[in-house]
Design an enzyme around this catalytic site. Structure first.
Site, mmCIF file in Angstrom:
data_model
loop_
_atom_site.group_PDB
_atom_site.id
_atom_site.type_symbol
_atom_site.label_atom_id
_atom_site.label_comp_id
_atom_site.label_asym_id
_atom_site.label_seq_id
_atom_site.Cartn_x
_atom_site.Cartn_y
_atom_site.Cartn_z
ATOM 1 C CE LYS A 105 -2.965 -2.176 3.461
ATOM 2 N NZ LYS A 105 -3.387 -2.202 4.765
ATOM 3 C CD GLU A 161 8.306 -0.940 -3.047
ATOM 4 O OE1 GLU A 161 7.625 -0.140 -2.337
ATOM 5 O OE2 GLU A 161 8.622 -1.966 -2.761
ATOM 6 C CG ASP A 162 6.810 2.355 0.249
ATOM 7 O OD1 ASP A 162 7.634 1.559 -0.047
ATOM 8 O OD2 ASP A 162 6.146 1.840 1.407
ATOM 9 C CG ASP A 187 15.062 -1.181 4.719
ATOM 10 O OD1 ASP A 187 15.993 -0.816 4.755
ATOM 11 O OD2 ASP A 187 14.440 -2.069 5.599
ATOM 12 C CG PHE A 193 10.651 2.546 10.810
ATOM 13 C CD1 PHE A 193 10.882 1.112 10.170
ATOM 14 C CD2 PHE A 193 9.347 2.674 10.996
ATOM 15 C CE1 PHE A 193 9.844 0.498 9.520
ATOM 16 C CE2 PHE A 193 8.382 1.986 10.367
ATOM 17 C CZ PHE A 193 8.576 0.865 9.743
ATOM 18 C CB VAL A 194 10.970 7.269 7.312
ATOM 19 C CG1 VAL A 194 12.288 7.801 7.748
ATOM 20 C CG2 VAL A 194 11.029 6.709 6.044
ATOM 21 C CG ASP A 244 2.734 0.663 7.599
ATOM 22 O OD1 ASP A 244 3.421 0.610 6.698
ATOM 23 O OD2 ASP A 244 2.338 -0.153 8.291
ATOM 24 N NE ARG A 281 -0.582 1.962 5.029
ATOM 25 C CZ ARG A 281 0.370 1.197 4.816
ATOM 26 N NH1 ARG A 281 1.371 1.596 4.054
ATOM 27 N NH2 ARG A 281 0.528 -0.181 5.200
HETATM 28 P P1 IMP Z 1 12.943 -4.154 1.336
HETATM 29 O O1 IMP Z 1 12.524 -5.570 0.930
HETATM 30 O O2 IMP Z 1 13.793 -4.387 2.751
HETATM 31 O O3 IMP Z 1 13.589 -3.226 0.593
HETATM 32 O O4 IMP Z 1 11.639 -3.434 2.027
HETATM 33 C C1 IMP Z 1 10.706 -2.678 1.435
HETATM 34 C C2 IMP Z 1 9.474 -2.470 2.141
HETATM 35 O O5 IMP Z 1 9.718 -2.518 3.597
HETATM 36 C C3 IMP Z 1 9.061 -1.109 1.806
HETATM 37 O O6 IMP Z 1 8.036 -1.166 0.636
HETATM 38 C C4 IMP Z 1 8.184 -0.870 3.306
HETATM 39 O O7 IMP Z 1 6.774 -1.319 2.869
HETATM 40 C C5 IMP Z 1 8.841 -1.337 4.198
HETATM 41 N N1 IMP Z 1 9.762 -0.552 4.689
HETATM 42 C C6 IMP Z 1 11.269 -0.516 4.551
HETATM 43 N N2 IMP Z 1 11.774 0.429 5.282
HETATM 44 C C7 IMP Z 1 10.510 1.136 6.008
HETATM 45 C C8 IMP Z 1 10.719 2.299 6.885
HETATM 46 O O8 IMP Z 1 11.487 3.183 7.134
HETATM 47 N N3 IMP Z 1 9.436 2.951 6.997
HETATM 48 C C9 IMP Z 1 8.344 2.105 6.849
HETATM 49 N N4 IMP Z 1 8.320 0.982 5.711
HETATM 50 C C10 IMP Z 1 9.520 0.371 5.477
HETATM 51 MG MG MG Z 2 5.772 -1.664 1.256
#
Ligand code: IMP
Ligand code: MG
Length: 183
Positions: free
Chosen positions: A41, A97-98, A101, A150-151, A157, A163
């Site tokens: 989302k 993507e938001d 990470d 963590f943001v 969220d 959100r």
């Molecule tokens: P990745 O697979 O570790 O790159 O994770 C990506 C997903 O983790 C993002 O689409 C977010 O939903 C969530 N995520 C990672 N870091 C944060 C953060 O700092 N705040 C909120 N959601 C996060």
């Molecule tokens: Mg996500």
């Protein structure tokens, strides 16, 4: 809500950057039809603002993926909860993507979508946490690189909260460490 967080990027700073990204995408896809595919989302607000800053022929679609494991960490095992509605074969696809990470979620999505033979496949992310990267994924369009904090806000969220905040914020440690009630 605003007492729980500290501003990282104000709503105005975010809007300015999203506009710049939209302009760049407009230039890069001039004369082409572009399918903008948002990852639910978290990307919903960013994508809504981004597409309004793209001056060109745009289609939209959404995909929802969920990772197994703890709520603030990705395990790398990803499952498609909702797939794209349409075929992407022969189309220019831009994944929105938001935040990237570890990169594991995006790595999985890219590997799945690449098999469907899009004409091109690129990634646009609002936020990037390069220090956390476990999988080398390249986002062509990046809003802001951020430190390992963590943001929340602007679609992102913590336990489904925050959100709706208009900018990007760091959650205060006392909120982050305290267990939230359901909701
Ligand atoms: P990745 O697979 O570790 O790159 O994770 C990506 C997903 O983790 C993002 O689409 C977010 O939903 C969530 N995520 C990672 N870091 C944060 C953060 O700092 N705040 C909120 N959601 C996060
Ligand atoms: Mg996500």
């Amino acid at each position: 809500m605003l007492n729980d967080v500290e501003v990282l990027f104000s709503a105005q700073e975010v809007q300015k950057r999203v506009k710049e990204m939209g302009n760049q995408i407009t230039r890069d896809y001039q004369g082409e039809e572009l399918l903008v595919a948002g990852i639910l989302k978290g990307a919903f607000i960013f994508m809504a603002d981004l597409v309004r800053n793209i001056d060109g022929m745009v289609n939209i679609d959404f995909m929802d993926v969920s990772s197994y494991g703890a709520s603030t960490e990705t395990s790398g095992e990803v499952r498609i909860m909702k797939d794209l509605e349409g075929s992407i074969e022969g189309r220019h696809v831009l994944i929105v993507e938001d935040i990237v990470d570890t990169g594991l979620t995006l790595h999985y999505i890219l590997s799945v979508l690449r098999q469907r033979n899009p004409k091109s496949l690129e990634v646009c992310t609002l936020l990037d946490k390069p220090s956390r990267r476990q999988s080398e994924v390249v986002a062509k369009y990046k809003g802001f690189a951020i430190p390992d904090k963590f943001v929340v806000g602007y679609g992102l969220d913590y336990a489904e909260r925050y959100r709706n905040l208009p900018g990007v914020y760091v959650l205060k440690p006392e909120i982050y460490s305290k267990r939230l009630n359901n909701g």
